[in-house]
Design an enzyme around this catalytic site. Structure first.
Site, short mmCIF file in Angstrom:
data_model
loop_
_atom_site.label_atom_id
_atom_site.label_comp_id
_atom_site.label_asym_id
_atom_site.label_seq_id
_atom_site.Cartn_x
_atom_site.Cartn_y
_atom_site.Cartn_z
CG HIS A 145 20.73 53.51 -7.15
ND1 HIS A 145 19.41 53.46 -7.54
CD2 HIS A 145 21.06 52.26 -6.76
CE1 HIS A 145 18.96 52.23 -7.37
NE2 HIS A 145 19.94 51.47 -6.90
CD GLU B 140 28.72 48.04 -7.38
OE1 GLU B 140 29.58 48.94 -7.38
OE2 GLU B 140 28.80 47.00 -6.71
CG ASP B 141 24.96 46.86 -10.97
OD1 ASP B 141 25.87 46.11 -10.60
OD2 ASP B 141 24.00 47.20 -10.24
CG ASP C 43 19.45 50.16 -3.79
OD1 ASP C 43 19.02 49.60 -4.81
OD2 ASP C 43 20.49 49.82 -3.20
CG ASP D 250 -2.45 47.62 18.01
OD1 ASP D 250 -2.33 46.43 18.39
OD2 ASP D 250 -1.50 48.41 17.97
MN MN Z 1 20.15 49.29 -6.62
#
Ligand code: MN
Length: 570
Positions: A64, A68-69, A130, A251
């Site tokens: 994922h 992007e990276d 994520d 509770d």
């Molecule tokens: Mn991520």
């Protein structure tokens, strides 16, 4: 089997390939907390695995962040893993560019996010996995960033998880965000609750053997007996409602028993309520009547030894799992196509109707916004109003969940199931009792719609329905009803005979009266044989409503020039 184990066992498989691809792509990269970057994507994929997502989704989870990276491009990803996985990764990449801050810029991003959501739910699942890991490592980021991400998590992602029935995840995200959004309140809770948690946990530890013994005497053996500590966030909400009085929160720590079968759950409930006195009004049967988000469990609060209150929860393993990963993931098995429903043709109707109506609404608003060029601010306002406001969830006798706005009625419920059910509705049963169709539904109501073939909706319904689906369908049906009435009812033909005293303009007056009564004049014949001042007249008329003829006759009789009047059907 974990994702890592799957990858090691079958390195040539889809997950194995994605595993090594991601590991290579992120090689040398470090997260802010110093860990290898790959850990992050692996843990996100492990989460998806726990939610029992399909292999494609898990692979996309591993991949994922590569677009992007890292230097990997979308094209390369497409070549290596195919269109579908590249599509999922592109969706997550798009989502990661969205920043929620409460400004005009956010609205535009939010819009993009919504479109991404609408295209494939799996994108949302990956994003949630994520985000879960990012929240767990949030302390490594600089402070202003922490707050922004925590707010976004609470307002957007936890809300989405909740809507998808991912109750546990939603609660966990809220809890992770809480200390960053309300640091002072968090500190207060920590100071006041931490000890209490411990005291109560020890107490449960103490009474556990007695409970285990009572159960085994009855021949019931739980699969597990665990403690469930109430989440800080929900504790905080509850304390706000109870003047911050901790003694009223029963509770805080609950005992959670998992059984193999539903009868065992009920049997255990009986044994426990027999062993210790139950608190009135605190026995909750969410098995027979699940919570809005399909949460199923039996709860009871008993007065244990030393007069202390204890909440005990009973459920099956299956319910426990479902409470963890939600309705959406549950549907995933029932109808896999629902995952990609917006990418293909939306299968409007039974599969989509249950619970996911809000996704369809988002899409409709989006289209409306583009069509009416509503400003981003207005759009966000209406989004907040509709999407985040309280909704109610009512269930069908089959257990399907209907997601409706508050104050919805059985008529709204009926139209949300199916147009015909709405049109043919003659009554409703709410929790087994016959109730009027304008009753306001509450969350958890089980609603059965009584129908009759060829029944049409009533105009009065428009006064109380809350959903636009219902309103639109009622209007359409009413229009048809009127049209049918005019077309289908055979028109009656009448012939009137009148004896008149002649006056200028009298014929005009007569035809005026008839026309105003919506009776259609087909012919007027004045007879020539007038004797003195008098003449006779024959009028042919047509009407679909015989009742109107009498009225016309009465009105005509009021004219003093009409001396005699009679009519016959022809
Ligand atoms: Mn991520």
């Amino acid at each position: 089997m974990t994702v890592r184990e799957t990858a090691q066992k079958n390195p040539k498989g889809l997950i194995g390939k994605a595993y090594s691809f991601a590991e290579n792509a992120h090689r040398g990269q470090k997260r802010k907390n110093g860990e290898p970057y790959f850990n992050h994507v692996l843990l996100a994929a492990e989460t998806l695995n726990q939610w029992r997502m399909d292999d494609e989704t898990i692979a996309a989870g591993l991949l994922h962040d590569v677009v992007e990276d890292t230097t990997v491009t979308e094209e390369e990803l497409k070549k290596a893993f195919g269109e579908d996985i590249a599509f999922l990764v592109a969706g997550v990449t798009k989502l990661s560019r969205i920043k929620y801050r409460g400004t005009e810029a956010k609205a535009e991003n939010l819009r993009k996010m919504i479109m991404a959501i609408s295209q494939d739910l799996r994108v949302v699942f990956i994003k949630l996995a994520d985000r879960l890991h990012n929240m767990k490592t949030l302390s490594a980021l600089p402070q202003p960033k922490q707050k922004r991400i925590a707010l976004e998590t609470s307002d957007i992602y936890a809300a989405i998880a909740y809507r998808l029935g991912m109750w546990e995840l939603s609660g966990e995200l809220q809890d992770l965000a809480f200390p960053y959004i309300h640091p002072a309140e968090y500190k207060w809770l920590n100071d006041h609750v931490a000890d209490e948690y411990e005291t109560r946990r020890k107490y449960l530890e103490l009474i556990k053997p007695a409970l285990g013994e009572a159960l085994s005497k009855a021949g019931i053996k739980p699969l597990s007996m665990d403690f469930r500590a109430k989440r800080y966030y929900s504790l905080y909400q509850k304390l706000l409602r109870h003047e911050m009085d901790m003694s009223r929160v029963y509770d805080l720590v609950a005992l959670r028993l998992i059984f193999k079968t539903i009868p065992e759950c009920y049997a255990a409930l009986g044994i426990i309520n027999n062993l210790w006195r139950p608190l009135p009004g605190r026995i909750k049967d969410y098995i027979a009547l699940p919570k809005p988000n399909n949460y199923r469990s039996l709860h009871t609060t008993v007065i244990g030894p030393d007069g202390r209150y204890v909440e005990i929860q009973m459920r099956t393993k299956e319910m426990h799992d479902e409470n963890e990963f939600g309705i959406a993931a549950h549907w995933f098995y029932k109808s896999r196509h629902i995952m990609g429903f917006f990418r293909k043709k939306p299968p409007l109707g039974e599969t989509l109707a249950a619970g996911l109506t809000w996704l369809r609404q988002l899409r409709e608003w989006q289209e409306k916004r583009e069509h009416d060029s509503i400003s981003s601010e207005e759009f966000v306002e209406s989004m907040k109003a509709e999407f985040f406001k309280d909704r109610i969830f009512a269930i069908t006798p089959k257990g399907d969940v209907m997601d409706l706005p508050t104050e919805s009625t059985p008529v709204d419920f009926a139209y949300n199931i199916h147009t015909e059910i709405g049109n043919n509705a003659i009554g409703s049963k709410i929790n087994g009792k016959i109730m009027p169709l304008d009753t306001q539904l509450k969350s958890g109501d089980m609603v059965e719609i009584l129908t009759q073939k060829n029944k049409r909706p009533s105009e009065d319904w428009l006064k109380f329905v809350k959903t636009s689906i219902a309103r639109d369908h009622i209007r359409t049906a009413l229009r048809e009803k009127r049209k049918n009435m005019l077309e289908k009812r055979p028109a009656s033909k009448i012939e009137m005979h009148l004896t008149l005293q002649n006056r200028l303009g009298l014929t005009k007056d007569i035809s005026g009266i008839i026309a105003r009564s919506h009776v259609h004049i087909t012919s007027i014949q004045l007879s020539g044989q007038s004797s003195g001042n008098f003449s006779s007249c024959r009028i042919g008329c047509e009407t679909t409503d015989k009742g109107k003829i009498e009225k016309v006759i009465l009105k005509l009789k009021k004219l003093k020039e009409i001396k005699e009047i009679s009519y016959k059907l022809v």
